[in-house]
Design an enzyme around this catalytic site. Structure first.
Site: not given
Lengths: 225, 225
Positions: A21, A44, A47
């Protein structure tokens, strides 16, 4: 397990999924102006939201990353605006340095005072947090009133947070509260616009605590003979 | 309180903020194809994400709303994929009808079995949930592997959920798992694409339980002489 031939091969190991990812995010995001220190937070958050627009809207105070890492390593408490944020934060990485997550919004005295004074529970909880932990890491993903109250307390000299992660989501006062935060000269991570929320601020805290752990490990390695 | 003249007037009562937000969402969303029953879920998801693209990407199985309301009124448990989802769900509205929120992902036997079998905890947790509550309301905002496993168990006849709220966020298998869900003829609420997450599925559950409470109250009013 067989999910049919129309499926892409499924990587079942969480670490591999995360790795892949992160690669996809870096490729798809392309060029950006975030620093090497800031980028793990951006990555993040993308994500956690699958939202590149949100990722690109992030704004970091120039001392945010260093101040946040130092606050974690100093064991400053993380003040979460709601229980969902508390639930999502990786606590063991904070606990290594004496830190913990606190959430005041459901405290009986907060609920009582909010009712009596006709204020949101978020405002009263922020006041209590600043009285107990003026140097904490403040994490606000929901109520703009919490962020606005924190800004007021900072301006009044009643709080000097280690870091403010201020990304309330919403239509009423959310974008405005973040605009106000960006005018302050305190360490902050925020974004431009209405987006934000619990999952987004949790991603920021968890990226930061990973960096703090890495920093501590690097420092320890340098000290060792 | 005074946040300076550059601020828009701040409504501090949470209900007023919500009301105003909902009005803004309806105006800004404009025309859409969602039914009157579905729309509160759409509205609350946009409220929780400030993301109209996400709102527009929602897809409802034609029986989703009715099945979800009936499952709540029958006291079916809500199975949350992670603790963050559990933390965000308004539990008192479920408890009125005997329902509760369950989350299996951190159970010691789940962690142990996942390690032994080399599977994600999400997969093992889904298996345990389906064994204990095959008719529950399954709420998945994170791991695509949980949704894919639930789909497999439904196809194998081992689960017949009251409702599946399947909106895992992410880059690996998330969109594909939702595509697979949309092929099933079971009550589901999902969306097209990578977006989703804990706050989004929580918004859906909370919108649904509000509708269930309203349904119960309307029914009670009709019964009364």
């Amino acid at each position: 397990m067989d999910f049919g031939t129309e499926f892409k091969p499924l990587t079942v190991q969480p670490q591999e999924i995360e790795q892949l990812s992160f690669q996809m995010i870096t490729e798809e995001l392309g060029s950006h102006d975030f620093s090497t220190e800031q980028y793990p937070v951006v990555q993040r958050i993308i994500h956690a939201s699958a939202d590149f627009e949100l990722g690109r809207s992030l704004v970091f105070h120039e001392q945010a990353m260093e101040a946040g890492i130092q606050a974690i390593l100093a064991g400053q408490p993380v003040i979460a605006d709601v229980r969902m944020v508390e639930a999502g934060i990786a606590k063991e990485r904070l606990q290594r340095y004496g830190g913990e997550v606190r959430v005041y919004i459901s405290d009986p005295d907060v609920i009582e005072a909010a009712r009596e004074q006709g204020l949101t529970r978020a405002i009263v909880a922020t006041r209590k947090a600043c009285a107990e932990a003026p140097g904490g890491i403040y994490v606000i993903g929901n109520a703009p009133t919490a962020l606005l109250e924190l800004i007021r307390l900072i301006q009044a000299g009643e709080a000097r947070p280690g870091l403010v992660i201020g990304m309330p989501v919403g239509f009423v006062s959310a974008a405005e509260s973040k605009e106000e935060l960006r005018r302050l000269d305190v360490p902050y991570i925020t974004n431009i616009g209405r987006k934000g929320g619990s999952t987004v601020v949790v991603a920021a805290v968890n990226a930061l605590s990973l960096l703090a752990v890495r920093r501590a490990e690097t420092d320890a390695a340098h000290v060792r003979p």
